[in-house]
Design an enzyme around this catalytic site. Sequence first.
Site, PDB file in Angstrom:
ATOM      1  CD  GLU A   5      -5.998   0.194   2.331  1.00  0.00           C
ATOM      2  OE1 GLU A   5      -5.876  -0.748   2.656  1.00  0.00           O
ATOM      3  OE2 GLU A   5      -6.735   0.463   1.265  1.00  0.00           O
ATOM      4  CB  SER A  46      -8.849  -2.391   4.221  1.00  0.00           C
ATOM      5  OG  SER A  46      -9.142  -3.559   3.531  1.00  0.00           O
ATOM      6  NE  ARG A  65      -4.156  -1.831   0.282  1.00  0.00           N
ATOM      7  CZ  ARG A  65      -4.040  -3.041  -0.241  1.00  0.00           C
ATOM      8  NH1 ARG A  65      -3.138  -3.943  -0.668  1.00  0.00           N
ATOM      9  NH2 ARG A  65      -5.269  -3.686   0.094  1.00  0.00           N
TER      10      ARG A  65
HETATM   11  N1  EPU Z   1     -10.152 -11.758   9.817  1.00  0.00           N
HETATM   12  C1  EPU Z   1     -10.964 -12.036  11.042  1.00  0.00           C
HETATM   13  N2  EPU Z   1     -12.005 -11.162  11.336  1.00  0.00           N
HETATM   14  C2  EPU Z   1     -12.557 -10.387  10.385  1.00  0.00           C
HETATM   15  C3  EPU Z   1     -11.725 -10.000   9.231  1.00  0.00           C
HETATM   16  C4  EPU Z   1     -10.408 -10.846   8.854  1.00  0.00           C
HETATM   17  O1  EPU Z   1     -10.585 -12.989  11.847  1.00  0.00           O
HETATM   18  O2  EPU Z   1     -13.355  -9.490  10.716  1.00  0.00           O
HETATM   19  C5  EPU Z   1      -9.179 -12.772   9.611  1.00  0.00           C
HETATM   20  C6  EPU Z   1      -9.730 -13.863   8.427  1.00  0.00           C
HETATM   21  O3  EPU Z   1     -10.058 -14.868   8.838  1.00  0.00           O
HETATM   22  C7  EPU Z   1      -8.213 -13.837   7.667  1.00  0.00           C
HETATM   23  C8  EPU Z   1      -7.403 -12.636   8.204  1.00  0.00           C
HETATM   24  O4  EPU Z   1      -8.280 -11.990   9.014  1.00  0.00           O
HETATM   25  O5  EPU Z   1      -7.624 -15.130   8.370  1.00  0.00           O
HETATM   26  C9  EPU Z   1      -7.294 -11.912   6.804  1.00  0.00           C
HETATM   27  O6  EPU Z   1      -8.626 -11.612   6.377  1.00  0.00           O
HETATM   28  P1  EPU Z   1      -8.716 -11.387   4.690  1.00  0.00           P
HETATM   29  O7  EPU Z   1      -8.316 -12.320   3.989  1.00  0.00           O
HETATM   30  O8  EPU Z   1     -10.173 -11.052   4.457  1.00  0.00           O
HETATM   31  O9  EPU Z   1      -8.031 -10.284   4.253  1.00  0.00           O
HETATM   32  P2  EPU Z   1      -7.504  -8.825   4.855  1.00  0.00           P
HETATM   33  O10 EPU Z   1      -5.975  -8.972   5.315  1.00  0.00           O
HETATM   34  O11 EPU Z   1      -8.430  -8.528   6.066  1.00  0.00           O
HETATM   35  C10 EPU Z   1      -6.441  -7.624   2.826  1.00  0.00           C
HETATM   36  C11 EPU Z   1      -6.638  -6.529   1.962  1.00  0.00           C
HETATM   37  C12 EPU Z   1      -7.742  -6.319   1.219  1.00  0.00           C
HETATM   38  C13 EPU Z   1      -8.108  -7.607   0.401  1.00  0.00           C
HETATM   39  C14 EPU Z   1      -7.584  -8.819   1.203  1.00  0.00           C
HETATM   40  C15 EPU Z   1      -7.546 -10.054   0.048  1.00  0.00           C
HETATM   41  C16 EPU Z   1      -5.406  -4.935   3.411  1.00  0.00           C
HETATM   42  C17 EPU Z   1      -5.628  -3.729   4.319  1.00  0.00           C
HETATM   43  N3  EPU Z   1      -6.669  -4.941   3.005  1.00  0.00           N
HETATM   44  O12 EPU Z   1      -7.639  -7.802   3.583  1.00  0.00           O
HETATM   45  O13 EPU Z   1      -8.056  -5.064   0.663  1.00  0.00           O
HETATM   46  O14 EPU Z   1      -9.256  -7.640  -0.369  1.00  0.00           O
HETATM   47  O15 EPU Z   1      -6.390  -8.632   1.885  1.00  0.00           O
HETATM   48  O16 EPU Z   1      -6.503 -10.151  -0.378  1.00  0.00           O
HETATM   49  O17 EPU Z   1      -4.261  -5.209   3.171  1.00  0.00           O
HETATM   50  C18 EPU Z   1      -8.736  -2.905   0.443  1.00  0.00           C
HETATM   51  O18 EPU Z   1      -7.417  -2.669   0.449  1.00  0.00           O
HETATM   52  O19 EPU Z   1      -9.653  -1.974   0.579  1.00  0.00           O
HETATM   53  C19 EPU Z   1      -9.035  -4.442   0.627  1.00  0.00           C
HETATM   54  C20 EPU Z   1     -10.444  -4.908   0.612  1.00  0.00           C
END
Ligand code: EPU
Length: 357
Positions: free
Chosen positions: A329, A233, A163
């Site tokens: 972000e 996010s 990012r």
């Molecule tokens: N998790 C939880 N509770 C929640 C949300 C997530 O326990 O409420 C856990 C999930 O179970 C998982 C881990 O956290 O084990 C990661 O969650 P997820 O795979 O949904 O991805 P993220 O890290 O929350 C990032 C990006 C997203 C992108 C996804 C998929 C950032 C800040 N966000 O989210 O990007 O779609 O990975 O690659 O890096 C964005 O930037 O707007 C965005 C949506």
Amino acid sequence: MPAEAIHSLKSFNTFGVDYSCRNLITVGTKNELISVCSKLFADSKPFFVLGGGSNILLTDDYQGTVVKIASKGIECHEDDEYYYLNVEAGEEWHQLVEYCLTKAMPGLENLALIPGTVGAAPIQNIGAYGLEFMDICDWVEFVDLRSGKLTRFKSDECQFGYRESIFKAELKGVTVVTSVGIKLAKRWQPRLSYGPLKQFEADSVTPEQVFDCICRIRTEKLPDPAVIGNAGSFFKNPIVSTTRYKKLIESYPALVGYFLEDGSVKLAAGWLIDNAGLKGVAVGDAAVHEQQALVLINKGQASGRDILQLAMRVIETIKNKFDVILEAEPRIIGAEGERELEDERTVGKKTSHYSSS
Ligand code: EPU
């Protein structure tokens, strides 16, 4: 002197918060974009450049000019190995992903449904489901407002990180992205590392299947900004040292973290927020999303300040529980320009020029 017109920005930000700006200029071509921004910069007039409005949080009526990018155009050429696309900054990102798929130029499907414009993609190096903009970037073209010069940086000059890019750092406030070059390998390599994509076999999966799968995951987890205001996010996943991670995991064995090449660990902020019991927590109509704790939503009538207050509450809670600092972000934009979240508690910082998504 006649009073300046006030323009509503409600439909120009995906949080759907109701603030205005003094002046709104929509630019339909690259040349117009360059001349409008260069003039505002030379006259030391406060302004910011707006793409899809999917990565901003407005917290006040903006006392300057908003330049809305609407420059369109996609040109393609190819050699034996690659398709090369030259895309104007005002194109919609998701439409570009669909366009490439229909023209049998796969490679962008993991980034389907990301809201916002093409010009904003390199600024924060958009990324999702195992693919980042930097992976398909050939070059980024921008105007340097100090000289009015149009420059192209090859991907490796853009200082891309998680990012992050040079356009958010050293070149922040003095450049506007005008177009991007994308390079897609003709020998398509599916990226199937992310959870639900692992069901596919690399040698039989089609780009359309990956695209459909990504669209389904996103639709299930992330609220549609056309229905519920949000900016994806709201927090970045924080990066901590291995030592710090090991200590945290002793107390929280279920903590989700990903080891990075340099030995540091990227923690899932969504997990931290979820496990701090913050899902559903609200300030007015601003709330932590129930399906994905990393997303803050506007349930209808939230103000930017409600969302900001909620964000501060999340940061405070995570700091107290895990001793981890979350960073926002989206860009936070107040009456006089971009501000840091910390400014909420300290004196407001004045910023006159910058570009935004
Ligand atoms: N998790 C939880 N509770 C929640 C949300 C997530 O326990 O409420 C856990 C999930 O179970 C998982 C881990 O956290 O084990 C990661 O969650 P997820 O795979 O949904 O991805 P993220 O890290 O929350 C990032 C990006 C997203 C992108 C996804 C998929 C950032 C800040 N966000 O989210 O990007 O779609 O990975 O690659 O890096 C964005 O930037 O707007 C965005 C949506």
